[in-house]
Every structure is written in structure tokens, then in C-alpha cells.
Design a protein around this motif. Structure first.
Motif, PDB file in Angstrom:
ATOM      1  N   GLY A 244      42.210  37.057  24.599  1.00 26.44           N
ATOM      2  CA  GLY A 244      41.911  38.302  25.292  1.00 26.44           C
ATOM      3  C   GLY A 244      41.988  39.528  24.409  1.00 26.44           C
ATOM      4  N   GLY A 245      42.307  39.349  23.132  1.00 27.86           N
ATOM      5  CA  GLY A 245      42.371  40.477  22.215  1.00 27.86           C
ATOM      6  C   GLY A 245      43.369  41.544  22.614  1.00 27.86           C
ATOM      7  N   GLY A 246      44.389  41.173  23.366  1.00 29.46           N
ATOM      8  CA  GLY A 246      45.409  42.117  23.820  1.00 29.46           C
ATOM      9  C   GLY A 246      45.490  42.201  25.331  1.00 29.46           C
ATOM     10  N   LEU A 247      44.479  41.688  26.019  1.00 32.24           N
ATOM     11  CA  LEU A 247      44.534  41.618  27.479  1.00 32.24           C
ATOM     12  C   LEU A 247      45.004  40.229  27.903  1.00 32.24           C
ATOM     13  CD1 LEU A 247      42.598  44.110  26.997  1.00 32.24           C
ATOM     14  CD2 LEU A 247      41.711  43.596  29.276  1.00 32.24           C
ATOM     15  N   PRO A 248      45.672  40.122  29.061  1.00 33.49           N
ATOM     16  CA  PRO A 248      46.199  38.818  29.488  1.00 33.49           C
ATOM     17  C   PRO A 248      45.091  37.855  29.900  1.00 33.49           C
ATOM     18  CG  PRO A 248      46.611  40.490  31.156  1.00 33.49           C
ATOM     19  CD  PRO A 248      46.080  41.211  29.968  1.00 33.49           C
TER      20      PRO A 248
END
Length: 385
Positions: A244-248
């Protein structure tokens, strides 16, 4: 710190700094200090902070369609599932989306029950998550013991030992789960034939082979999943962190005949495959491909592996790509982590004499060189303590 202690539960302890902004591999704290982020949200921010492609796609998506649950389809979830399917090289692969690595491993555990068997083989010191099923798979007594009794039928054996695995995998085994490279245990790389041997043992006994690629996946090792060097494919891949590149966002990908085990109603997740999180994931995959990041990971990773090994007090450097572990000649890892923070670099100490670094995959060579200088200085200062 006082606000944290008054409002949050104490399961993490109290953080020493509060981060307020970041760009690429540099973050800033509430006091205006800047740091080279060589942990990247624990191998999660694979494109660093505020990557333009992620910002653009997430902003566009949240202003268009925020959440739909799992009752309805949407374009992003379809495209991302097809992308992941293609990356596995298996046209029959099927994807289940969730929100974290623990959830992905819970899904894999449930999937294995659909074989009609329940016994599982995992490895000592492995980390697969902290929810009750994932914790049962995790091979770290300090995390397991306070919450016993856990799920029965799970046997933990030494990581990297093919002979022991051959003895314990039987016709009663539902699945075997391993990390291609152990992350939380200190970045432990198995013998080159280990994964190939596991594939054979599982085939001989009708067991599912599950690769937990939560930490090794999404280009972290220089390959998409981290097991490709073995030349074999698992039955199940679990992903999260960098996806997610930093998203959950997490995923459990079942390949071959395993993709047909779940049927309608067997499992679910309200937020799994959320439009915003999947928009971010599509941007991550696109950027890795367009910016030729996998070859960059190999280049910077090789530099760090070489240079860090030359620093006095470092007895071993291991890993692949930008998942790197170091063993120190003294139990000063926590003091070293604090000293690096004081000097402007964020790292992690999974053990008393073990360091883990996992920067963004697009970290620059110049930033890698600066990190080596900081780490070397920190080692000097800690060694004199």
C-alpha cells in the motif's frame, strides 16, 4: 510523551520523538529535527514519504469514491488483483485483500483448514503477526507466552534446517509457512536450497506451502516477492507493508489449485480492497516499474552490504536488496539505535546485538553514503560507552 501516556495504551511503550512531516527518505520531528528514514515505517514506505504518484492517485480517489465494502466491485480492486496475478506468473492465481500482514496470514491459516487438515509447521523466531491465529504461527515465545493457550496443532522448527523440515512435514500437515528471509528475527537468510526443498516436501505430503512475503515483498529484496531466486512457486503468498506504499493494505494470493479452496462466505474483510488503498498500491507498482526501482534496489543494497561490513564492531552483514541485518560484537544495538537517532538516522534493533535497516526502495545513493557515515560515527561513540 505525557499526552501519549495519558491517551494511548502502553503496548508500544512511549515513543521518544514525534514525526510531523516527510519527503522521500527524510522525515522531520515536532522540534524541527530531520532524520534519514532507514526504517521506512518498518519496510512499508517503499516509495518514501509524499511520493507524487501516490499523493495524486489517493487524492483523486478519495474525492471520487472512498469506500464500497465487499458487496460491490470497483475499478481499482479489479486492476490491482490482475496486476498481482500477473506478477505471480500464474494465470490461475486468485487474490483476497485485507488490511495488514497479520490479516493476510490469518486468511492463509483459514485457507489451509479447507484442505481438511489442521496441523501446521512454522519456524522458530518467525514473525507472522500478533492476532491470535497469526500469533500462533509466530515463533517468538516472548510474544506468545502471555496469550496462551493459542491455536493447537502448530509445530515450530529451526529456520533453514531442511532435514528437520523433512521429518516433521507429514500427510497430516495442512500447511508450512515460512518467510523467504526472516525479517523481525534480524534478517536471517536461509540456505540457497531451503525453499526448493520445502516445495518438494510439501508436494510429497499434500501440504500447502505458504510464503510470508509481508516484509520481503514489493521489491524489497530486488524481486517482487523475495522467493524468486529459488526457482519455485508457493501455493500461497501473503503480502502487506510495501503493497500500500504507506496505506493499510494486505493480500493473500492463492496459486494453482489452492485458489479454489475458498468459496462464497468463507472469509471477508470490510475494508479489504478499499478504493483508496488499492489506488495507492497501483501507484506503487507503476512507479517501481517506470522508475526501474528493482535494479536500483540491487545497486544501493550491494553498496550498503559492502560498506557496513567494513565498520569496526560489525561482525556480520546479511540480507538482500534493501532488507539488511547486522550483527554487532556487543549487546549495544539499542544504544546504537538511539545514537543514530541523535545523529540523524532512524533504524531498528530487533535484538540486543542485531540491527535491521529497510529504507525506501528509491533512497538515493547519496543518502545511502550519508547513512554509512552516520552509522560508522554512532558505532564509534557507542563502542566507547
Amino acid at each position: 510523551m505525557k499526552r501519549w501516556q495519558k491517551a494511548l495504551q502502553d503496548n508500544y511503550g512511549t515513543p521518544t520523538i514525534e514525526l510531523v512531516s516527510g519527503k522521500g527518505s527524510v522525515v522531520k520531528d515536532a522540534n524541527g529535527n530531520t532524520y534519514l528514514d532507514f526504517l521506512a515505517g518498518i519496510a512499508t514506505n517503499v516509495l518514501g514519504h509524499a511520493h507524487p504518484a501516490i499523493v495524486k492517485s489517493v487524492t483523486k480517489q478519495i474525492s471520487t469514491l472512498g469506500h464500497v465494502s465487499n458487496f460491490y466491485a470497483h475499478p481499482n480492486v479489479l486492476e490491482l488483483a490482475e496486476k498481482l496475478q500477473k506478477l505471480t506468473g500464474d494465470k490461475g492465481a486468485r487474490v483476497f485483500f485485507c488490511n495488514s500482514g497479520a490479516e493476510a496470514n490469518e486468511a492463509a491459516l483459514k485457507l489451509s483448514r479447507k484442505t481438511g487438515k489442521y496441523k501446521v509447521v512454522a519456524t522458530q523466531e518467525a514473525f507472522h503477526g500478533r492476532t491470535m491465529g497469526a500469533l500462533s504461527l509466530t515463533g517468538q515465545p516472548s510474544k506468545r507466552n502471555p496469550f496462551k493457550p493459542l491455536i493447537k496443532g502448530i509445530k515450530h522448527v529451526p529456520f533453514g534446517d531442511s532435514a528437520v523440515m523433512k521429518r516433521v512435514i507429514t500427510k497430516k500437515t495442512a500447511m508450512v509457512i515460512v518467510e523467504p528471509i526472516m525479517g523481525e528475527a534480524g534478517v536471517i537468510v536461509p540456505p540457497s536450497d531451503y525453499l526448493k526443498n520445502l516445495r518438494q516436501y510439501c508436494d510429497d505430503n499434500g501440504a500447502l506451502l505458504v510464503f510470508d512475503c509481508v516484509q520481503t515483498g514489493m521489491g524489497r529484496t530486488g524481486d517482487w516477492f523475495g522467493y524468486e531466486y529459488s526457482g519455485i512457486k508457493p501455493d500461497v503468498i501473503t503480502l502487506a507493508k510495501g503493497l500500500g506504499g504507506g496505506l493499510p493494505l494486505g493480500a493473500m494470493i492463492a496459486l494453482g489449485s489452492a485458489s479454489k479452496l475458498f468459496v462464497a462466505g468463507d472469509h471477508g474483510s470490510t475494508f479489504g480492497g478499499n478504493p483508496v488503498a488499492t489506488a495507492a498500491a497501483l501507484s506503487v507498482i507503476s512507479a517501481i516499474e517506470k522508475e526501474k526501482i528493482l535494479s536500483h534496489v540491487d545497486e544501493v543494497g550491494e553498496y550498503l552490504l559492502t560498506e557496513l561490513a567494513l565498520i569496526p564492531g560489525v561482525t556480520e552483514v546479511r540480507g538482500a536488496g534493501l532488507l539488511i541485518g547486522l550483527t554487532l560484537n556487543a549487546p549495544v544495538a539499542k544504544a546504537l539505535t538511539k545514537k543514530c537517532q541523535d545523529l540523524g538516522a532512524l533504524i531498528n534493533a530487533p535484538g540486543d546485538s542485531t540491527i535491521r535497516i529497510a529504507p525506501a526502495l528509491n533512497v538515493s545513493m547519496k543518502q545511502a553514503q550519508k547513512f554509512v557515515v552516520i552509522f560508522s560515527q554512532a558505532m564509534k561513540e557507542v563502542s566507547h560507552v
